[in-house]
Design a protein around this motif. Sequence first.
Motif, short mmCIF file in Angstrom:
data_model
loop_
_atom_site.label_atom_id
_atom_site.label_comp_id
_atom_site.label_asym_id
_atom_site.label_seq_id
_atom_site.Cartn_x
_atom_site.Cartn_y
_atom_site.Cartn_z
N ILE A 181 0.84 -1.20 0.00
CA ILE A 181 0.00 0.00 0.00
C ILE A 181 0.87 1.26 0.00
CG2 ILE A 181 -1.67 1.34 1.37
CD1 ILE A 181 -2.88 -1.14 0.09
N ALA A 182 0.45 2.25 -0.75
CA ALA A 182 1.10 3.56 -0.73
C ALA A 182 0.20 4.58 -0.06
CB ALA A 182 1.42 4.03 -2.15
N ILE A 183 0.76 5.36 0.84
CA ILE A 183 0.08 6.55 1.36
C ILE A 183 0.73 7.74 0.66
CG2 ILE A 183 -0.42 7.99 3.35
CD1 ILE A 183 -0.18 5.50 5.11
N PHE A 184 -0.06 8.48 -0.09
CA PHE A 184 0.50 9.64 -0.79
C PHE A 184 0.52 10.84 0.15
CE2 PHE A 184 0.62 13.29 -3.59
CZ PHE A 184 1.63 12.92 -4.46
N ASP A 185 1.71 11.35 0.39
CA ASP A 185 1.91 12.43 1.36
C ASP A 185 1.96 13.77 0.63
OD1 ASP A 185 2.59 14.04 3.47
OD2 ASP A 185 4.56 13.15 3.82
N TYR A 186 1.02 14.64 0.97
CA TYR A 186 0.99 15.98 0.35
C TYR A 186 1.93 16.95 1.04
CZ TYR A 186 -3.72 13.93 0.04
OH TYR A 186 -4.78 13.08 -0.07
N GLY A 187 2.67 16.47 2.01
CA GLY A 187 3.57 17.35 2.75
C GLY A 187 2.97 17.85 4.05
N ALA A 188 1.75 17.41 4.37
CA ALA A 188 1.10 17.88 5.59
C ALA A 188 1.50 17.05 6.81
CB ALA A 188 -0.42 17.85 5.42
N GLY A 189 2.04 15.86 6.56
CA GLY A 189 2.44 15.01 7.68
C GLY A 189 1.24 14.43 8.41
N ASN A 190 1.48 14.00 9.66
CA ASN A 190 0.43 13.46 10.53
C ASN A 190 -0.28 12.27 9.90
OD1 ASN A 190 -1.04 13.31 12.90
ND2 ASN A 190 -2.66 14.66 12.14
N ILE A 191 0.47 11.38 9.28
CA ILE A 191 -0.15 10.20 8.68
C ILE A 191 0.28 8.92 9.41
CG2 ILE A 191 -0.55 11.18 6.40
CD1 ILE A 191 2.06 10.12 5.47
N PHE A 192 0.92 9.09 10.55
CA PHE A 192 1.41 7.93 11.30
C PHE A 192 0.26 7.02 11.72
CE2 PHE A 192 2.22 5.89 15.42
CZ PHE A 192 3.29 5.08 15.07
N SER A 193 -0.85 7.60 12.18
CA SER A 193 -1.95 6.77 12.69
C SER A 193 -2.55 5.93 11.56
CB SER A 193 -3.04 7.63 13.34
OG SER A 193 -3.54 8.59 12.44
N LEU A 194 -2.61 6.46 10.35
CA LEU A 194 -3.11 5.69 9.21
C LEU A 194 -2.13 4.57 8.87
CD1 LEU A 194 -5.03 5.11 6.88
CD2 LEU A 194 -3.89 6.92 5.57
N LYS A 195 -0.87 4.87 8.81
CA LYS A 195 0.15 3.86 8.51
C LYS A 195 0.10 2.75 9.55
CE LYS A 195 5.08 3.56 7.28
NZ LYS A 195 5.63 2.56 8.21
N ASN A 196 -0.01 3.13 10.80
CA ASN A 196 -0.06 2.16 11.89
C ASN A 196 -1.30 1.27 11.77
OD1 ASN A 196 0.93 1.08 14.40
ND2 ASN A 196 -0.66 2.24 15.46
N ALA A 197 -2.45 1.88 11.46
CA ALA A 197 -3.70 1.11 11.34
C ALA A 197 -3.62 0.10 10.20
CB ALA A 197 -4.88 2.06 11.12
N LEU A 198 -2.98 0.47 9.10
CA LEU A 198 -2.85 -0.44 7.96
C LEU A 198 -1.86 -1.56 8.27
CD1 LEU A 198 -2.84 2.22 5.13
CD2 LEU A 198 -4.61 0.53 5.54
N GLU A 199 -0.78 -1.23 8.95
CA GLU A 199 0.19 -2.26 9.32
C GLU A 199 -0.39 -3.27 10.29
OE1 GLU A 199 4.33 0.22 8.48
OE2 GLU A 199 3.48 0.20 10.52
N LYS A 200 -1.34 -2.83 11.13
CA LYS A 200 -2.03 -3.78 12.03
C LYS A 200 -2.85 -4.79 11.23
CE LYS A 200 -2.42 -1.06 16.28
NZ LYS A 200 -3.34 -0.36 17.19
N GLN A 201 -3.20 -4.42 9.99
CA GLN A 201 -3.94 -5.34 9.11
C GLN A 201 -2.98 -6.13 8.22
OE1 GLN A 201 -7.15 -5.82 9.39
NE2 GLN A 201 -7.65 -4.09 10.73
N ASN A 202 -1.70 -6.12 8.57
CA ASN A 202 -0.66 -6.89 7.86
C ASN A 202 -0.36 -6.39 6.46
OD1 ASN A 202 -0.25 -8.75 10.05
ND2 ASN A 202 -2.17 -9.75 9.46
N ALA A 203 -0.63 -5.12 6.20
CA ALA A 203 -0.24 -4.53 4.92
C ALA A 203 1.20 -4.02 5.00
CB ALA A 203 -1.17 -3.38 4.56
N THR A 204 1.89 -4.06 3.87
CA THR A 204 3.18 -3.39 3.74
C THR A 204 2.89 -1.97 3.29
OG1 THR A 204 4.31 -5.43 3.14
CG2 THR A 204 5.39 -3.38 2.53
#
Length: 200
Positions: free
Chosen positions: A4-27
């Motif tokens: 999975i890719a999270i496209f970062d617009y430069g605003a940051g604060n995407i750690f919680s989304l990344k963490n939630a996806l990794e809990k579902q065993n996504a790379t």
Amino acid sequence: MTKIAIFDYGAGNIFSLKNALEKQNATVEVQTQADTLTEYDGIFLPGVGNFDPAIQSINRNSADFLKVVGKIPVFGICLGMEMFFEKSQEGKEKGLGIISGDVVVLPDTLKVPHMGWNALEIKKESKILEGVENNSWVYFVHSYRVNPATQDVVVAESDYDIKVPAIVQKDNYFGTQFHPEKSGDVGALMLKNFLRECSK
């Protein structure tokens, strides 16, 4: 494993989304170059930032975002969903134009930004709602709402004095006005459902 890719617009604060996806065993990888997105099974446009800078970031990093993405499933959260539309009162840039309609500021009868838990009124079936019960509660933080040209793209609404489209879908594009990564077990189930679509 789903990539999975999270496209970062430069605003940051995407750690919680990344963490939630990794809990579902996504790379999960955070990307700033839209033209690299063809390498992934699914793409997230996260819910942090402002409309014009986010659109400019996509346009600056991709000759044609829609062609780059093709049939890859895309999940837009809050601002990410708003970018699916043609324009927004938040800015002057053109949206991605995937869904006809615009984005409007919430009425001044509401406290803006609207923050809190609201129930989903499910209007139609969607792959990301499998196992999610009607009137499930999800967490919103927003100042704008989408205003689709036709209601056929609206999968679910929430009602707080006005009807707010909470989930939209068109083809391989799924969008939520709320933040599934902050919506407990209900949000986790939606992310799991989306990842299943990405792995097909």
